[in-house]
Design a protein around this motif. Sequence first.
Motif, PDB file in Angstrom:
ATOM      1  N   GLU A  70       0.847  -1.183   0.000  1.00  0.00           N
ATOM      2  CA  GLU A  70       0.000   0.000   0.000  1.00  0.00           C
ATOM      3  C   GLU A  70       0.890   1.244   0.000  1.00  0.00           C
ATOM      4  OE1 GLU A  70      -2.571   1.441   3.497  1.00  0.00           O
ATOM      5  OE2 GLU A  70      -3.850   0.127   2.303  1.00  0.00           O
ATOM      6  N   PRO A  71       0.706   2.155  -0.985  1.00  0.00           N
ATOM      7  CA  PRO A  71       1.591   3.325  -1.046  1.00  0.00           C
ATOM      8  C   PRO A  71       1.313   4.299   0.095  1.00  0.00           C
ATOM      9  CG  PRO A  71      -0.130   3.505  -2.693  1.00  0.00           C
ATOM     10  CD  PRO A  71      -0.275   2.147  -2.063  1.00  0.00           C
ATOM     11  N   LYS A  72       2.352   5.010   0.517  1.00  0.00           N
ATOM     12  CA  LYS A  72       2.203   6.026   1.561  1.00  0.00           C
ATOM     13  C   LYS A  72       1.788   7.360   0.964  1.00  0.00           C
ATOM     14  CE  LYS A  72       5.300   3.939   4.810  1.00  0.00           C
ATOM     15  NZ  LYS A  72       6.056   4.162   5.998  1.00  0.00           N
ATOM     16  N   SER A  73       1.996   7.518  -0.327  1.00  0.00           N
ATOM     17  CA  SER A  73       1.615   8.756  -0.991  1.00  0.00           C
ATOM     18  C   SER A  73       1.433   8.499  -2.488  1.00  0.00           C
ATOM     19  CB  SER A  73       2.671   9.838  -0.779  1.00  0.00           C
ATOM     20  OG  SER A  73       3.872   9.483  -1.422  1.00  0.00           O
ATOM     21  N   ILE A  74       0.734   9.435  -3.126  1.00  0.00           N
ATOM     22  CA  ILE A  74       0.605   9.409  -4.589  1.00  0.00           C
ATOM     23  C   ILE A  74       0.970  10.793  -5.110  1.00  0.00           C
ATOM     24  CG2 ILE A  74      -1.196   7.649  -4.605  1.00  0.00           C
ATOM     25  CD1 ILE A  74      -3.143  10.029  -5.345  1.00  0.00           C
ATOM     26  N   GLU A  75       1.418  10.838  -6.353  1.00  0.00           N
ATOM     27  CA  GLU A  75       1.751  12.111  -6.976  1.00  0.00           C
ATOM     28  C   GLU A  75       1.005  12.219  -8.292  1.00  0.00           C
ATOM     29  OE1 GLU A  75       5.880  13.064  -7.232  1.00  0.00           O
ATOM     30  OE2 GLU A  75       6.239  12.579  -5.127  1.00  0.00           O
ATOM     31  N   ALA A  81      -3.347  20.637   3.323  1.00  0.00           N
ATOM     32  CA  ALA A  81      -4.742  20.548   3.757  1.00  0.00           C
ATOM     33  C   ALA A  81      -5.110  19.093   3.989  1.00  0.00           C
ATOM     34  CB  ALA A  81      -5.665  21.161   2.706  1.00  0.00           C
ATOM     35  N   LYS A  82      -5.931  18.871   4.989  1.00  0.00           N
ATOM     36  CA  LYS A  82      -6.440  17.530   5.249  1.00  0.00           C
ATOM     37  C   LYS A  82      -7.527  17.250   4.201  1.00  0.00           C
ATOM     38  CE  LYS A  82      -8.689  14.950   8.932  1.00  0.00           C
ATOM     39  NZ  LYS A  82      -9.224  15.057  10.303  1.00  0.00           N
ATOM     40  N   VAL A  83      -7.412  16.110   3.530  1.00  0.00           N
ATOM     41  CA  VAL A  83      -8.344  15.779   2.441  1.00  0.00           C
ATOM     42  C   VAL A  83      -8.930  14.394   2.604  1.00  0.00           C
ATOM     43  CG1 VAL A  83      -7.280  17.320   0.737  1.00  0.00           C
ATOM     44  CG2 VAL A  83      -6.419  14.996   0.988  1.00  0.00           C
ATOM     45  N   ARG A  84     -10.029  14.167   1.930  1.00  0.00           N
ATOM     46  CA  ARG A  84     -10.673  12.852   1.866  1.00  0.00           C
ATOM     47  C   ARG A  84     -11.075  12.634   0.412  1.00  0.00           C
ATOM     48  NH1 ARG A  84     -14.393  12.950   6.072  1.00  0.00           N
ATOM     49  NH2 ARG A  84     -12.616  12.356   7.326  1.00  0.00           N
ATOM     50  N   ARG A  85     -10.835  11.434  -0.060  1.00  0.00           N
ATOM     51  CA  ARG A  85     -11.170  11.123  -1.448  1.00  0.00           C
ATOM     52  C   ARG A  85     -12.677  10.944  -1.587  1.00  0.00           C
ATOM     53  NH1 ARG A  85      -8.735   6.427  -5.350  1.00  0.00           N
ATOM     54  NH2 ARG A  85      -9.930   7.025  -7.167  1.00  0.00           N
ATOM     55  N   VAL A  86     -13.236  11.614  -2.609  1.00  0.00           N
ATOM     56  CA  VAL A  86     -14.681  11.500  -2.858  1.00  0.00           C
ATOM     57  C   VAL A  86     -14.968  10.781  -4.164  1.00  0.00           C
ATOM     58  CG1 VAL A  86     -15.319  13.476  -1.453  1.00  0.00           C
ATOM     59  CG2 VAL A  86     -14.746  13.844  -3.848  1.00  0.00           C
ATOM     60  N   ASN A 111      -0.482  10.095   6.717  1.00  0.00           N
ATOM     61  CA  ASN A 111       0.382  10.153   7.898  1.00  0.00           C
ATOM     62  C   ASN A 111       0.289   8.843   8.682  1.00  0.00           C
ATOM     63  OD1 ASN A 111      -1.960  10.284   9.438  1.00  0.00           O
ATOM     64  ND2 ASN A 111      -1.560  12.315  10.253  1.00  0.00           N
ATOM     65  N   VAL A 112       0.907   8.786   9.823  1.00  0.00           N
ATOM     66  CA  VAL A 112       0.977   7.566  10.633  1.00  0.00           C
ATOM     67  C   VAL A 112      -0.410   7.076  11.039  1.00  0.00           C
ATOM     68  CG1 VAL A 112       1.847   6.634  12.823  1.00  0.00           C
ATOM     69  CG2 VAL A 112       3.248   8.198  11.494  1.00  0.00           C
ATOM     70  N   PHE A 113      -1.334   8.009  11.273  1.00  0.00           N
ATOM     71  CA  PHE A 113      -2.668   7.654  11.742  1.00  0.00           C
ATOM     72  C   PHE A 113      -3.655   7.386  10.613  1.00  0.00           C
ATOM     73  CE2 PHE A 113      -0.745  10.414  14.967  1.00  0.00           C
ATOM     74  CZ  PHE A 113      -0.640   9.487  15.982  1.00  0.00           C
ATOM     75  N   GLY A 114      -3.192   7.491   9.364  1.00  0.00           N
ATOM     76  CA  GLY A 114      -4.056   7.210   8.223  1.00  0.00           C
ATOM     77  C   GLY A 114      -4.741   8.437   7.649  1.00  0.00           C
TER      78      GLY A 114
END
Length: 163
Positions: free
Chosen positions: A89-94, A157-162, A141-144
């Motif tokens: 599972e990736p930790k980030s995407i670009e 900014a804190k984001v959520r995928r929609v 981050n560490v907490f997801g």
Amino acid sequence: MKKLLPLLSILLVSGTAIADDAALQKCRALGEASARLRCYDAIPLTAGNPVASAAPAAAPVAANAAPTAATTAEQNFGIEQVKKKTEDEPKSIESTIVGTFDGWGPNSRIKLANGQVWRIVDGSDAVLTPMQNPKARIERNVFGTMFLHVEGTNNSAKVRRVQ
């Protein structure tokens, strides 16, 4: 009469304990472990106990077992489903933000070139110099929690995928 009721209930429970005690003694006398286990399993738990035989006992739910269709929300209350973290599972995407981008505000939707749409969920805002197709990175981050980082700014900014 009020004093008689508790006395009767004690006698009923004691009678059940005495009846079960004889069965326990019989099982305890068996030498072979598997025979002893079968004997213990054969002892009825509700025999002679009117309180216990009135309603069937609910099957215990294992702490890490997934809820089945037969279980109710009440039975599953307090049991969290722990998602096992996978190594791939990736930790980030670009990606890049499509078109002209000049910042974000609370509940803004940001569409990336990879087709993903993310929404700002932390109420932050950032006014930026208009940029054309800036690079963006979504990082866990560490907490997801997911954060959006845009190239050329120190804001996130804190984001959520929609989508």
